[in-house]
Design a protein around this motif. Structure first.
Motif, PDB file in Angstrom:
ATOM      1  N   PRO A 109       0.815  -1.232   0.000  1.00  0.00           N
ATOM      2  CA  PRO A 109       0.000   0.000   0.000  1.00  0.00           C
ATOM      3  C   PRO A 109       0.842   1.273   0.000  1.00  0.00           C
ATOM      4  O   PRO A 109       0.447   2.279  -0.587  1.00  0.00           O
ATOM      5  CB  PRO A 109      -0.825  -0.124   1.287  1.00  0.00           C
ATOM      6  N   SER A 110       2.008   1.223   0.659  1.00  0.00           N
ATOM      7  CA  SER A 110       2.858   2.416   0.733  1.00  0.00           C
ATOM      8  C   SER A 110       3.508   2.735  -0.601  1.00  0.00           C
ATOM      9  O   SER A 110       3.804   3.902  -0.897  1.00  0.00           O
ATOM     10  CB  SER A 110       3.946   2.224   1.799  1.00  0.00           C
ATOM     11  N   THR A 111       3.751   1.686  -1.403  1.00  0.00           N
ATOM     12  CA  THR A 111       4.422   1.917  -2.684  1.00  0.00           C
ATOM     13  C   THR A 111       3.462   2.172  -3.835  1.00  0.00           C
ATOM     14  O   THR A 111       3.894   2.650  -4.893  1.00  0.00           O
ATOM     15  CB  THR A 111       5.298   0.696  -3.056  1.00  0.00           C
ATOM     16  N   LEU A 112       2.171   1.872  -3.676  1.00  0.00           N
ATOM     17  CA  LEU A 112       1.220   1.990  -4.789  1.00  0.00           C
ATOM     18  C   LEU A 112       1.191   3.381  -5.429  1.00  0.00           C
ATOM     19  O   LEU A 112       1.178   3.486  -6.663  1.00  0.00           O
ATOM     20  CB  LEU A 112      -0.175   1.577  -4.337  1.00  0.00           C
ATOM     21  N   PRO A 113       1.146   4.471  -4.650  1.00  0.00           N
ATOM     22  CA  PRO A 113       1.127   5.792  -5.304  1.00  0.00           C
ATOM     23  C   PRO A 113       2.329   6.015  -6.215  1.00  0.00           C
ATOM     24  O   PRO A 113       2.187   6.458  -7.363  1.00  0.00           O
ATOM     25  CB  PRO A 113       1.120   6.772  -4.124  1.00  0.00           C
ATOM     26  N   ASP A 114       3.534   5.681  -5.717  1.00  0.00           N
ATOM     27  CA  ASP A 114       4.736   5.855  -6.540  1.00  0.00           C
ATOM     28  C   ASP A 114       4.758   4.867  -7.698  1.00  0.00           C
ATOM     29  O   ASP A 114       5.282   5.176  -8.782  1.00  0.00           O
ATOM     30  CB  ASP A 114       5.990   5.685  -5.682  1.00  0.00           C
ATOM     31  N   LEU A 115       4.201   3.673  -7.490  1.00  0.00           N
ATOM     32  CA  LEU A 115       4.145   2.687  -8.566  1.00  0.00           C
ATOM     33  C   LEU A 115       3.304   3.196  -9.729  1.00  0.00           C
ATOM     34  O   LEU A 115       3.688   3.055 -10.896  1.00  0.00           O
ATOM     35  CB  LEU A 115       3.572   1.365  -8.052  1.00  0.00           C
ATOM     36  N   PHE A 116       2.152   3.793  -9.418  1.00  0.00           N
ATOM     37  CA  PHE A 116       1.303   4.307 -10.488  1.00  0.00           C
ATOM     38  C   PHE A 116       1.985   5.463 -11.212  1.00  0.00           C
ATOM     39  O   PHE A 116       1.857   5.595 -12.434  1.00  0.00           O
ATOM     40  CB  PHE A 116      -0.049   4.740  -9.929  1.00  0.00           C
ATOM     41  N   THR A 117       2.699   6.300 -10.470  1.00  0.00           N
ATOM     42  CA  THR A 117       3.442   7.387 -11.117  1.00  0.00           C
ATOM     43  C   THR A 117       4.503   6.823 -12.057  1.00  0.00           C
ATOM     44  O   THR A 117       4.681   7.300 -13.184  1.00  0.00           O
ATOM     45  CB  THR A 117       4.100   8.280 -10.057  1.00  0.00           C
ATOM     46  N   SER A 118       5.202   5.780 -11.607  1.00  0.00           N
ATOM     47  CA  SER A 118       6.221   5.150 -12.440  1.00  0.00           C
ATOM     48  C   SER A 118       5.611   4.522 -13.686  1.00  0.00           C
ATOM     49  O   SER A 118       6.181   4.597 -14.782  1.00  0.00           O
ATOM     50  CB  SER A 118       6.972   4.085 -11.634  1.00  0.00           C
ATOM     51  N   VAL A 119       4.442   3.894 -13.524  1.00  0.00           N
ATOM     52  CA  VAL A 119       3.778   3.269 -14.667  1.00  0.00           C
ATOM     53  C   VAL A 119       3.361   4.333 -15.679  1.00  0.00           C
ATOM     54  O   VAL A 119       3.509   4.144 -16.895  1.00  0.00           O
ATOM     55  CB  VAL A 119       2.571   2.445 -14.199  1.00  0.00           C
ATOM     56  N   ARG A 120       2.848   5.463 -15.198  1.00  0.00           N
ATOM     57  CA  ARG A 120       2.477   6.551 -16.115  1.00  0.00           C
ATOM     58  C   ARG A 120       3.681   7.015 -16.924  1.00  0.00           C
ATOM     59  O   ARG A 120       3.606   7.176 -18.155  1.00  0.00           O
ATOM     60  CB  ARG A 120       1.918   7.740 -15.335  1.00  0.00           C
ATOM     61  N   LEU A 121       4.805   7.231 -16.252  1.00  0.00           N
ATOM     62  CA  LEU A 121       6.007   7.684 -16.947  1.00  0.00           C
ATOM     63  C   LEU A 121       6.516   6.618 -17.916  1.00  0.00           C
ATOM     64  O   LEU A 121       6.933   6.925 -19.034  1.00  0.00           O
ATOM     65  CB  LEU A 121       7.094   8.037 -15.928  1.00  0.00           C
ATOM     66  N   ALA A 122       6.461   5.355 -17.486  1.00  0.00           N
ATOM     67  CA  ALA A 122       6.949   4.267 -18.339  1.00  0.00           C
ATOM     68  C   ALA A 122       6.100   4.117 -19.589  1.00  0.00           C
ATOM     69  O   ALA A 122       6.623   3.871 -20.684  1.00  0.00           O
ATOM     70  CB  ALA A 122       6.969   2.963 -17.539  1.00  0.00           C
ATOM     71  N   ILE A 123       4.785   4.254 -19.449  1.00  0.00           N
ATOM     72  CA  ILE A 123       3.912   4.157 -20.616  1.00  0.00           C
ATOM     73  C   ILE A 123       4.201   5.297 -21.594  1.00  0.00           C
ATOM     74  O   ILE A 123       4.197   5.104 -22.813  1.00  0.00           O
ATOM     75  CB  ILE A 123       2.437   4.152 -20.176  1.00  0.00           C
TER      76      ILE A 123
END
Length: 264
Positions: free
Chosen positions: A183-197
């Motif tokens: 749960p703590s990493t999910l916000p940063d994970l979604f940000t990373s996925v947006r940048l990666a896409i």
């Protein structure tokens, strides 16, 4: 005015400003062509691009319907994105959790991640030929490396106090991962996925240079070779539009999965 009214006003103000800015740019663009400031071969006006879009919607480009160019590019990109996220997130989390895994894999990730994917095209053709897998691999690799790096960084950003507090409560490793770390990493994970896409989407043109005969990236490159700037601009507009829609899809998913993001 209540706080709720102020929030609603702010929510309405942003899209209105965006629409106004877009309209202003289109108006200046149209006027610069209509007044002869810029030649049509250099920068066709929005109305000329729209006319080209309507023509290609009826006749297609190079005997391929316009909708097929769009569908082929989306299919290539989305397939690569899904596989890259499914493989990159777990690997990045492992690298973030395990110093040993990070020491072994991080040098390769950081070496390959900034490497221009155009430089890999000759090798990819030699390894995989000129079929669809070559295009898939280029988009996948660009997205995968960014996802891995972002996921590892997301784990590193988790507050140590939060982890120590969970340890004091006696949670095991699985509970620590499931209820604290993930749960703590999910916000940063979604940000990373947006940048990666976004990075993967920009790789689409490079991928479709590998002996393709359809797709938006191929259409832009092919039209540029024949100085069809109206088709080039149409392809750029469509690439930007669908890239934006993909980003909106990720943001919408994030709001459902991580509704607390931005409220802490």
């Amino acid at each position: 005015m209540t706080r709720t009214d102020g929030t609603r006003g702010s929510a309405l103000r942003r899209p209105l400003l965006s629409l106004a800015a877009t309209a202003a740019v289109l108006a200046v663009w149209q006027a610069s062509g209509a007044l002869g400031w810029i030649g049509p071969n250099l920068l066709p006006t929005p109305t000329e691009v729209l006319t080209t879009a309507l023509e290609l919607a009826e006749t297609g480009y190079r005997q391929v319907p316009l909708w097929e160019h769009v569908a082929v590019s989306l299919a290539r990109a989305v397939a690569a994105f899904l596989v890259a996220i499914a493989t990159g997130v777990p690997l990045g989390l492992v690298m973030g959790i395990s110093p040993t895994a990070s020491a072994l894999l991080d040098p390769f990730v950081q070496f390959l991640r900034p490497l221009p994917k155009l430089a890999l095209i000759p090798l990819v053709i030699v390894w995989f030929g000129i079929g669809e897998f070559s295009k898939f691999f280029l988009i996948y690799l660009a997205t995968f490396l960014s996802v891995v790096a972002g996921a590892a960084a997301a784990v590193a950003s988790v507050g140590r106090d939060r982890l120590r507090a969970a340890e004091v409560l006696g949670v095991n490793r699985w509970q620590m991962f499931r209820h604290v770390l993930l749960p703590s990493t999910l916000p940063d994970l979604f940000t990373s996925v947006r940048l990666a896409i976004g990075i993967g989407w920009t790789t689409l043109i490079a991928a479709e240079m590998v002996a393709a005969s359809s797709g938006l990236g191929w259409m832009v490159v092919n039209a540029g070779a024949y100085l069809r700037t109206d088709v080039v601009l149409l392809g750029i507009v469509l690439l930007g539009l669908f890239g934006y829609l993909l980003d909106l899809a990720v943001v919408g998913l994030r709001k459902r999965v991580v509704p607390w993001m931005g409220r802490e």
